[in-house]
Design a protein around this motif. Structure first.
Motif, short mmCIF file in Angstrom:
data_model
loop_
_atom_site.label_atom_id
_atom_site.label_comp_id
_atom_site.label_asym_id
_atom_site.label_seq_id
_atom_site.Cartn_x
_atom_site.Cartn_y
_atom_site.Cartn_z
N TYR A 22 -6.23 -2.63 -12.74
CA TYR A 22 -6.72 -4.00 -12.57
C TYR A 22 -7.89 -4.04 -11.59
O TYR A 22 -8.88 -4.77 -11.82
N MET A 23 -7.79 -3.28 -10.51
CA MET A 23 -8.88 -3.24 -9.52
C MET A 23 -10.14 -2.65 -10.15
O MET A 23 -11.27 -3.11 -9.87
N SER A 56 -19.51 -3.69 -5.70
CA SER A 56 -18.34 -3.72 -6.59
C SER A 56 -17.33 -2.66 -6.20
O SER A 56 -16.11 -2.90 -6.22
N GLN A 57 -17.80 -1.47 -5.80
CA GLN A 57 -16.88 -0.43 -5.36
C GLN A 57 -16.23 -0.81 -4.04
O GLN A 57 -15.05 -0.51 -3.80
N GLY A 58 -16.99 -1.47 -3.16
CA GLY A 58 -16.42 -1.95 -1.90
C GLY A 58 -15.31 -2.96 -2.14
O GLY A 58 -14.27 -2.92 -1.48
N VAL A 59 -15.53 -3.86 -3.10
CA VAL A 59 -14.51 -4.85 -3.44
C VAL A 59 -13.25 -4.17 -3.95
O VAL A 59 -12.12 -4.56 -3.61
N SER A 60 -13.41 -3.12 -4.76
CA SER A 60 -12.24 -2.43 -5.33
C SER A 60 -11.40 -1.76 -4.24
O SER A 60 -10.17 -1.84 -4.27
N ILE A 65 -6.60 -1.92 -0.69
CA ILE A 65 -5.96 -1.81 0.63
C ILE A 65 -5.18 -3.08 0.96
O ILE A 65 -4.05 -3.02 1.45
N LEU A 66 -5.77 -4.24 0.68
CA LEU A 66 -5.09 -5.51 0.94
C LEU A 66 -3.81 -5.62 0.12
O LEU A 66 -2.76 -6.06 0.61
N ARG A 76 1.71 -0.18 5.42
CA ARG A 76 0.72 -1.12 5.95
C ARG A 76 -0.23 -0.39 6.92
O ARG A 76 0.19 0.34 7.79
N THR A 77 -1.53 -0.60 6.70
CA THR A 77 -2.55 0.12 7.47
C THR A 77 -2.99 -0.70 8.67
O THR A 77 -3.43 -1.84 8.53
N ASN A 78 -2.87 -0.10 9.82
CA ASN A 78 -3.38 -0.70 11.05
C ASN A 78 -4.43 0.26 11.61
O ASN A 78 -4.09 1.29 12.19
#
Length: 304
Positions: A22-23, A56-60, A65-66, A76-78
């Motif tokens: 989907y991403m 577009s790659q940055g958005v993916s 990650i979100l 979960r990434t901190n």
């Protein structure tokens, strides 16, 4: 791209293969829209195409990650609390470097094969290029099922269930060979029409059709090789696919292409490809049947 591929691998390891797709769809549609906006509306030319790709790659990767943070609290990434883990880093290199080297060997081998084909003239090269585009479609099921089996094998070996790995391997072979078998039949029946989509030159069509006629049936062998290597790689025995590729590509296929092309001309080049596949598949299957892959558990689940 590295960030997206990393997060996608984590999601696939968790059994979620849909979200990376989907991403990727979102990124592709966004890339097309931004191309049109930056090039046609803003007149940025190739610079606009580059920016569209980066955005577009940055958005993916950000979206992935979100999503990972929202749906998998354990992962979960901190970023402020990230720390370097030497042993995991060494393990990653141990697993990643042979696989990366394997891909380099494949790419160099394809370049070398292309150079051999190029020596027979532009018409043969055009037929080879067209047929390769079609032929690559038959490789996709094996490659993607191999990726799925790799994650499946790693999970179940870590859980101490090699029996499930064997069952999954058998199921993957049935699925992969069924899909590829149908594609082979279509390729053989409509080989002239498929090459005709790329060129109407009779000699180009004849060369491309001849390539498909020779190569297509052996995609069942290719499927067996990729799915078997998926299990072996998922078990952590990454050196086996690497050595198999080294042998099949550079010790068998490339020398065979040179020798066969001198003996039989252009068809000899085509026959060198399945020759390498047969050798590589034989080695992979023999290693799988030895059962040694089941002993290569990287991280064992703790008893509860």
């Amino acid at each position: 791209m590295m960030g997206y591929n990393g997060v996608s691998s984590i999601l696939r390891g968790l059994g979620d293969s849909k979200t990376p797709l989907y991403m990727l769809i979102i990124a592709t549609v966004l890339n097309i829209c931004l191309d049109l906006l930056f090039v046609i509306r803003f007149h940025w030319g190739t610079r606009g195409v580059a920016w569209a790709t980066v955005i577009s790659q940055g958005v993916s990767v950000i979206g992935s990650i979100l999503y990972l943070n929202r749906t998998h609290p354990v992962l979960r990434t901190n970023f402020s609390r990230l720390s370097f883990h030497p042993s995991l880093f060494r393990l990653s290199l141990t697993l990643g470097l042979p696989t990366g080297a394997q891909q380099i060997l494949v790419s160099l081998g394809i370049m070398f094969m292309t150079a051999i084909v190029n020596g027979f003239g532009a018409t043969v090269m055009a037929g080879f290029t067209a047929a390769s585009r079609i032929d690559s479609l038959a490789a996709l099921p094996a490659m993607n099922i191999g990726l799925a089996v790799s994650s499946f094998a790693g999970q179940n070996l870590g859980a101490g269930r090699p029996d499930r790995v064997r069952a999954g391997y058998a199921a993957a072979l049935r699925i992969g060979c069924s899909i590829v078998g149908i594609m082979i039949i279509l390729f053989l029946i409509f080989r002239n029409e498929l090459i005709g989509l790329f060129s109407q030159d009779p000699e180009v069509v004849r060369t491309g059709a001849e390539y498909l006629q020779i190569i297509a049936p052996f995609h069942l062998v290719f499927t067996l090789m990729f799915i078997t290597n998926g299990v072996i790689r998922g078990a952590g025995a990454v050196m086996v696919p690497f050595l198999t590729t080294l042998l099949a590509m550079w010790i068998i296929r490339v020398p065979a292409a040179i020798l066969f092309s001198k003996l039989w001309g252009i068809p000899g080049i085509w026959w060198s490809m399945p020759t390498g596949w047969v050798v590589g598949t034989t080695i992979s299957v023999l290693y799988y049947r030895s059962g040694r892959w089941a002993e290569k558990v990287l991280i064992q689940r703790k008893a509860t």
